[in-house]
Write an enzyme that holds these catalytic residues in place. Sequence first.
Site, PDB file in Angstrom:
ATOM      1  N   ASP A 241     -11.950-102.867 -62.694  1.00 41.21           N
ATOM      2  CA  ASP A 241     -12.272-101.708 -63.508  1.00 41.21           C
ATOM      3  C   ASP A 241     -10.991-101.038 -64.013  1.00 41.21           C
ATOM      4  O   ASP A 241     -10.028-100.873 -63.252  1.00 41.21           O
ATOM      5  CB  ASP A 241     -13.072-100.718 -62.645  1.00 41.21           C
ATOM      6  CG  ASP A 241     -13.598 -99.537 -63.408  1.00 41.21           C
ATOM      7  OD1 ASP A 241     -14.311 -99.743 -64.399  1.00 41.21           O
ATOM      8  OD2 ASP A 241     -13.306 -98.391 -63.007  1.00 41.21           O
ATOM      9  N   GLU A 271     -11.147-104.939 -67.225  1.00 43.75           N
ATOM     10  CA  GLU A 271     -11.685-104.054 -68.246  1.00 43.75           C
ATOM     11  C   GLU A 271     -10.515-103.297 -68.858  1.00 43.75           C
ATOM     12  O   GLU A 271      -9.919-102.425 -68.222  1.00 43.75           O
ATOM     13  CB  GLU A 271     -12.688-103.058 -67.651  1.00 43.75           C
ATOM     14  CG  GLU A 271     -13.236-102.092 -68.684  1.00 43.75           C
ATOM     15  CD  GLU A 271     -13.606-100.728 -68.129  1.00 43.75           C
ATOM     16  OE1 GLU A 271     -14.333-100.006 -68.829  1.00 43.75           O
ATOM     17  OE2 GLU A 271     -13.161-100.367 -67.019  1.00 43.75           O
TER      18      GLU A 271
END
Length: 509
Positions: A241, A271
């Site tokens: 993330d 990400e």
Amino acid sequence: MGSEEQTPTPENTTLFQGFEWNVPADNKHWKRLIAQVPKLKAIGIDNIWLPPGCKAASPEGNGYDIYDLYDLGEFDQKGQRTTKWGPKEDLLELAKIAKENGIGLYWDAVLNHKAGADNTEKCRVVEVDADDRTKTASDPYEIEGWLGFDFPGRGEKYSAQKYHWQHFGGTDYNQANERKAIYKILGDNKGWSGSVADEQGNADYMMFADIDYSHPEVQEDVKKWGVWITKEIGLKGFRLDAVQHFSEHFTHNWVDNLRDQCGKDIFCVGEYWSGDVSVMNKWLEAMERKFSLFDSPLLNNFSSLSKTESADLRKVFDKTLVQSNPVNAVTVVTNHDTQPGQTVETPIEGFFKPLAYALILLRKEGYPCPFYGDLYGLLEPHETPPSCGGQLADLILARKLFAYGTQEDYWDNANCIGFVRRGTWDKKAGLACVMSNTGPGQIRMAVGDMHAGEKWTDVLGWEQGEVEIDAEGYGMFNCPGTSVSVWVRSDAEGRNQFPTKFDVDIYKN
């Protein structure tokens, strides 16, 4: 050389995002996935990206409000033992069933921050400008921040490391005066990381209690966690993330350590939400291409093309990661961040979803990742039926069975484009794909003279009739208006599996 001596063509792999943002907080999601694993494998899913199943700050938390990396739904902390997704026992059962079915599991690792601290702690800070984190907005002073993590429910099982103010670089709330601001924590060897993106001056601080990866105890604990969870669950990969918000240097070391101890084939995708592919490629270079990234510029292109009348479909791959760096591109149409109602909502018109999925699933470039909400539909408050008329499973299966061999594009018309895959020595069928964003389309395409005389039909069933391949290997392939067709030899191996009639009612039990 006889075909029996040739190397078999590797089967196409497909990643599936196994959740959406509004999945019910009923602690039953691992059980839902357990029931789906054999069905997903049958349509061509090889790996599932799991949600961040570490203990969150609240029972309903999706896990991005992460509290304890080492609590996978095992300890009574933050209001319940289980996570939103289910108890650890169900997670381990999912891992067992996935392994039995030949499906790999990727974990969503939230390493940038912690939330839901157990105690407040006093520390010295300066306020910084919310729009430019490099600009100081106050003199140094003392605050009372939520920065003490003792993990009382877990104790020292799996890790004895506790987290205190010195393990964090910043926070956003002063309990002493109940004031929200962005506070940079002061101390020896402290400061924003230098190896992050330059959003808002410096992207190190994103939310909650921001972890300081210059601290050796933090480095050691989080590296240890990566190895521990990989072995505990039998993971095949990770989705990391918000990678532009924490130290590239640490991320590089974390991946090296993980692969040294758990295998060089552990897959990692980050990400990195950016519209600028050059920025993404620069990050990949810094990571020595040990990583992949989600192709956010491609998703942005899908959105803009879908909302522009008579848009030029030939521009779909312009300035995308899959165009410039296909080996490191994970291609998506929607995910939990871009779905309706989310922070980076990126609407894609319904008619365009099948076109977008055909472009990521049936072409040779990129590693496609279909979305849970597109396969099964979205729940309230943004209730949406499954995309692609409920036939996304057919496009995924078409990738598994037919999307092999050389690729040739027929991109002469701005509003009707097509491509063919010619098959390989052992996966001979091949396919022809035509799509239009205006009226019905038609393109004469060569699938190869080895297919002369064959009759081809649309696996989606949206375009009726047959196409007979002529002596030179050409066929005239049609598609309906604002739609797509995927043509395959009518008696090709596996053709009888279409339509899949995939059961999308995941919540019925």
